[in-house]
Design a protein around this motif. Sequence first.
Motif, mmCIF file in Angstrom:
data_model
loop_
_atom_site.group_PDB
_atom_site.id
_atom_site.type_symbol
_atom_site.label_atom_id
_atom_site.label_comp_id
_atom_site.label_asym_id
_atom_site.label_seq_id
_atom_site.Cartn_x
_atom_site.Cartn_y
_atom_site.Cartn_z
ATOM 1 N N ALA A 1 0.777 11.786 -11.023
ATOM 2 C CA ALA A 1 1.924 12.538 -10.507
ATOM 3 C C ALA A 1 1.408 13.658 -9.606
ATOM 4 O O ALA A 1 0.327 14.199 -9.839
ATOM 5 C CB ALA A 1 2.734 13.098 -11.661
ATOM 6 N N PRO A 2 2.143 14.030 -8.557
ATOM 7 C CA PRO A 2 3.481 13.563 -8.196
ATOM 8 C C PRO A 2 3.504 12.325 -7.282
ATOM 9 O O PRO A 2 4.564 11.791 -6.998
ATOM 10 C CB PRO A 2 4.061 14.759 -7.454
ATOM 11 C CG PRO A 2 2.877 15.359 -6.766
ATOM 12 C CD PRO A 2 1.719 15.176 -7.725
ATOM 13 N N MET A 3 2.317 11.855 -6.823
ATOM 14 C CA MET A 3 2.308 10.696 -5.929
ATOM 15 C C MET A 3 2.831 9.439 -6.618
ATOM 16 O O MET A 3 3.365 8.549 -5.963
ATOM 17 C CB MET A 3 0.898 10.463 -5.385
ATOM 18 C CG MET A 3 0.485 11.482 -4.330
ATOM 19 S SD MET A 3 -1.116 11.094 -3.584
ATOM 20 C CE MET A 3 -2.206 11.490 -4.942
ATOM 21 N N ARG A 4 2.682 9.385 -7.934
ATOM 22 C CA ARG A 4 3.175 8.215 -8.652
ATOM 23 C C ARG A 4 4.690 8.056 -8.497
ATOM 24 O O ARG A 4 5.201 6.948 -8.581
ATOM 25 C CB ARG A 4 2.811 8.309 -10.134
ATOM 26 C CG ARG A 4 3.283 7.104 -10.948
ATOM 27 C CD ARG A 4 2.810 7.144 -12.383
ATOM 28 N NE ARG A 4 1.368 6.946 -12.470
ATOM 29 C CZ ARG A 4 0.722 6.783 -13.624
ATOM 30 N NH1 ARG A 4 1.385 6.789 -14.765
ATOM 31 N NH2 ARG A 4 -0.583 6.605 -13.647
ATOM 32 N N ASP A 5 5.391 9.160 -8.247
ATOM 33 C CA ASP A 5 6.840 9.069 -8.080
ATOM 34 C C ASP A 5 7.217 8.242 -6.854
ATOM 35 O O ASP A 5 8.274 7.605 -6.828
ATOM 36 C CB ASP A 5 7.452 10.467 -7.967
ATOM 37 C CG ASP A 5 7.312 11.264 -9.249
ATOM 38 O OD1 ASP A 5 7.161 10.642 -10.319
ATOM 39 O OD2 ASP A 5 7.356 12.511 -9.185
ATOM 40 N N VAL A 6 6.382 8.283 -5.819
ATOM 41 C CA VAL A 6 6.677 7.516 -4.601
ATOM 42 C C VAL A 6 5.826 6.248 -4.489
ATOM 43 O O VAL A 6 6.128 5.374 -3.687
ATOM 44 C CB VAL A 6 6.491 8.395 -3.342
ATOM 45 C CG1 VAL A 6 7.497 9.524 -3.320
ATOM 46 C CG2 VAL A 6 5.068 8.938 -3.265
ATOM 47 N N ARG A 7 4.773 6.168 -5.278
ATOM 48 C CA ARG A 7 3.931 4.961 -5.304
ATOM 49 C C ARG A 7 3.622 4.649 -6.762
ATOM 50 O O ARG A 7 2.529 4.883 -7.261
ATOM 51 C CB ARG A 7 2.655 5.207 -4.507
ATOM 52 C CG ARG A 7 1.837 3.937 -4.231
ATOM 53 C CD ARG A 7 2.619 2.927 -3.432
ATOM 54 N NE ARG A 7 1.774 1.836 -2.952
ATOM 55 C CZ ARG A 7 2.216 0.607 -2.782
ATOM 56 N NH1 ARG A 7 3.482 0.302 -3.045
ATOM 57 N NH2 ARG A 7 1.405 -0.327 -2.336
ATOM 58 N N PRO A 8 4.597 4.088 -7.483
ATOM 59 C CA PRO A 8 4.477 3.939 -8.938
ATOM 60 C C PRO A 8 3.624 2.752 -9.376
ATOM 61 O O PRO A 8 4.123 1.756 -9.910
ATOM 62 C CB PRO A 8 5.931 3.777 -9.385
ATOM 63 C CG PRO A 8 6.609 3.128 -8.218
ATOM 64 C CD PRO A 8 5.928 3.680 -6.987
ATOM 65 N N ILE A 9 2.318 2.852 -9.153
ATOM 66 C CA ILE A 9 1.377 1.845 -9.649
ATOM 67 C C ILE A 9 0.883 2.329 -11.006
ATOM 68 O O ILE A 9 0.171 3.330 -11.090
ATOM 69 C CB ILE A 9 0.201 1.659 -8.671
ATOM 70 C CG1 ILE A 9 0.712 1.177 -7.311
ATOM 71 C CG2 ILE A 9 -0.816 0.677 -9.242
ATOM 72 C CD1 ILE A 9 -0.361 1.068 -6.242
ATOM 73 N N PRO A 10 1.241 1.659 -12.101
ATOM 74 C CA PRO A 10 0.958 2.200 -13.430
ATOM 75 C C PRO A 10 -0.468 2.021 -13.918
ATOM 76 O O PRO A 10 -0.922 2.743 -14.811
ATOM 77 C CB PRO A 10 1.939 1.434 -14.330
ATOM 78 C CG PRO A 10 2.149 0.142 -13.620
ATOM 79 C CD PRO A 10 2.076 0.452 -12.155
ATOM 80 N N ASP A 11 -1.208 1.031 -13.367
ATOM 81 C CA ASP A 11 -2.554 0.778 -13.869
ATOM 82 C C ASP A 11 -3.343 0.022 -12.809
ATOM 83 O O ASP A 11 -2.788 -0.470 -11.823
ATOM 84 C CB ASP A 11 -2.483 -0.039 -15.165
ATOM 85 C CG ASP A 11 -3.732 0.101 -16.031
ATOM 86 O OD1 ASP A 11 -4.700 0.751 -15.591
ATOM 87 O OD2 ASP A 11 -3.744 -0.450 -17.149
ATOM 88 N N ALA A 12 -4.647 -0.081 -13.038
ATOM 89 C CA ALA A 12 -5.541 -0.726 -12.074
ATOM 90 C C ALA A 12 -5.544 -2.243 -12.248
ATOM 91 O O ALA A 12 -5.407 -2.767 -13.357
ATOM 92 C CB ALA A 12 -6.951 -0.182 -12.241
ATOM 93 N N PHE A 13 -5.710 -2.942 -11.123
ATOM 94 C CA PHE A 13 -5.833 -4.399 -11.128
ATOM 95 C C PHE A 13 -6.765 -4.791 -9.993
ATOM 96 O O PHE A 13 -6.632 -4.291 -8.875
ATOM 97 C CB PHE A 13 -4.465 -5.066 -10.927
ATOM 98 C CG PHE A 13 -4.479 -6.563 -11.076
ATOM 99 C CD1 PHE A 13 -4.087 -7.160 -12.258
ATOM 100 C CD2 PHE A 13 -4.891 -7.395 -10.030
ATOM 101 C CE1 PHE A 13 -4.096 -8.553 -12.408
ATOM 102 C CE2 PHE A 13 -4.908 -8.772 -10.165
ATOM 103 C CZ PHE A 13 -4.509 -9.355 -11.354
#
Length: 273
Positions: free
Chosen positions: A174-186
């Motif tokens: 956060a806060p970038m996750r709010d606009v790019r919600p990638i929850p985990d690595a792949f």
Amino acid sequence: MIRLSAYIESIGLLGPGLNGWAEAREVLAGRAPYVAARTVIPAPASLPPAERRRTGAGVKLALAVGLEAAAASGRAAATLATVFAASGGDGQNCHVICETLASEERELSPTRFHNSVHNAPAGYWSIATRAMAPSNVLCAYDGSFAAGLLESLCQVAVDGVPTLLLCFDTDYPAPMRDVRPIPDAFGVAMVLAPEPGVRTLARIEAQLSGAPASVLAAAQLEQMRVDNPAARALPLLDALARQRPASVVLDYLQDVQLQIDVTMPNGAGESAP
């Protein structure tokens, strides 16, 4: 319509609850249950200690899946042409840089800066493997896996050399996750070759398509596909895990997708129920 083809020799894979291709193919094929868990990214033992300390999650992920695929192919990693594809850079590193620039002490660490560039994983790959083969780095937002696969197929077709595709994306805080919600690595890697060999897993043929992207029957795996741009590879990986001829469509551009026709070597899987 132009079609591009190649032979897949090996795969490397890390994702939530998917620790390596050997384990993941059992889950994708329905032979083992999927157990949700955070992605575990190993330390890059192939790097010298000084460089190892400086790497972020994206570099570690790329090295892990790339080295797994290279080892499984039986080819020396240093000899493989490479294509690196990711929808963004190191999210954690970007977050720290933004925090620094927003503070009163705005001096950036040189390490932070050089890890922020999109081709950082390719640079660390060359250090880890001593590779001097051609290397391309690209980004196509949510279509980055398809773009990377197309680029790899082009290299195989034009140059006639085995090529290693590495596609990976990591989560943002956060806060970038709010606009790019990638929850985990792949991350996923595969070695593509111009001719079949003793380690060939499948032949693939690609063409552009207007059909909608393929979805996965397992809800948790489908959610993973949607959540992470690199995981858009999952329909193809699912087909490879089941070792049956298939046709899958992968997310690419807004109005154009990428259709992949998969056939097995020597007709393997043709009679499977």
